[in-house]
Design a protein around this motif. Sequence first.
Motif, PDB file in Angstrom:
ATOM      1  N   MET A   1      42.953  49.676  33.827  1.00 57.01           N
ATOM      2  CA  MET A   1      41.897  48.871  34.391  1.00 57.01           C
ATOM      3  C   MET A   1      41.641  49.340  35.815  1.00 57.01           C
ATOM      4  O   MET A   1      42.521  49.302  36.649  1.00 57.01           O
ATOM      5  N   GLN A   2      40.435  49.794  36.069  1.00 58.48           N
ATOM      6  CA  GLN A   2      40.037  50.241  37.395  1.00 58.48           C
ATOM      7  C   GLN A   2      39.514  49.061  38.192  1.00 58.48           C
ATOM      8  O   GLN A   2      38.774  48.243  37.700  1.00 58.48           O
ATOM      9  N   SER A   3      39.950  48.975  39.441  1.00 58.99           N
ATOM     10  CA  SER A   3      39.390  47.941  40.304  1.00 58.99           C
ATOM     11  C   SER A   3      38.418  48.587  41.278  1.00 58.99           C
ATOM     12  O   SER A   3      38.409  49.784  41.447  1.00 58.99           O
ATOM     13  N   PHE A   4      37.648  47.742  41.885  1.00 58.29           N
ATOM     14  CA  PHE A   4      36.702  48.177  42.900  1.00 58.29           C
ATOM     15  C   PHE A   4      37.216  47.725  44.257  1.00 58.29           C
ATOM     16  O   PHE A   4      37.975  46.753  44.348  1.00 58.29           O
ATOM     17  N   PRO A   5      36.798  48.408  45.318  1.00 55.83           N
ATOM     18  CA  PRO A   5      37.227  47.987  46.659  1.00 55.83           C
ATOM     19  C   PRO A   5      36.832  46.528  46.911  1.00 55.83           C
ATOM     20  O   PRO A   5      35.805  46.060  46.422  1.00 55.83           O
ATOM     21  N   ALA A  11      30.810  41.598  47.716  1.00 63.19           N
ATOM     22  CA  ALA A  11      29.344  41.675  47.761  1.00 63.19           C
ATOM     23  C   ALA A  11      28.727  41.248  46.434  1.00 63.19           C
ATOM     24  O   ALA A  11      27.740  40.505  46.409  1.00 63.19           O
ATOM     25  N   VAL A  12      29.302  41.693  45.331  1.00 64.72           N
ATOM     26  CA  VAL A  12      28.783  41.322  44.012  1.00 64.72           C
ATOM     27  C   VAL A  12      28.946  39.822  43.786  1.00 64.72           C
ATOM     28  O   VAL A  12      28.007  39.143  43.341  1.00 64.72           O
ATOM     29  N   LEU A  13      30.113  39.287  44.104  1.00 62.98           N
ATOM     30  CA  LEU A  13      30.351  37.853  43.911  1.00 62.98           C
ATOM     31  C   LEU A  13      29.409  37.022  44.778  1.00 62.98           C
ATOM     32  O   LEU A  13      28.837  36.029  44.306  1.00 62.98           O
ATOM     33  N   ARG A  14      29.243  37.424  46.016  1.00 59.70           N
ATOM     34  CA  ARG A  14      28.332  36.705  46.916  1.00 59.70           C
ATOM     35  C   ARG A  14      26.908  36.704  46.348  1.00 59.70           C
ATOM     36  O   ARG A  14      26.241  35.678  46.297  1.00 59.70           O
TER      37      ARG A  14
END
Length: 100
Positions: A1-5, A11-14
């Motif tokens: 599973m790759q995570s993002f910074p 930013a996506v959640l906001r």
Amino acid sequence: MQSFPPEVVDAVLRHMNSDHTDDNLVIVRANGAPDAAAATMTALDADGGVWSVSTADSATAIELRIPWTIPVAERADIRKAVVLLYRSACRTLGIEPRSE
């Protein structure tokens, strides 16, 4: 599973939780929480997104993980994956998707 910074995830959640609150609700209602009254996207990774879902008759929120339907490896892929989830959810629920 790759995570993002963390700054990408934040930013996506906001964005999802301020500009797409109705879309969050459509997505969770079509993917396992048909009685959802509220939904907030709380996490994501290369495999899927996570929403906190509450219903009108429960004071306790549940966590709902929904897998992406396409490979997600880069930040631009996240938007495509969320849009596909939203459009699929609209079809499932029989509602007209909003125009972009």
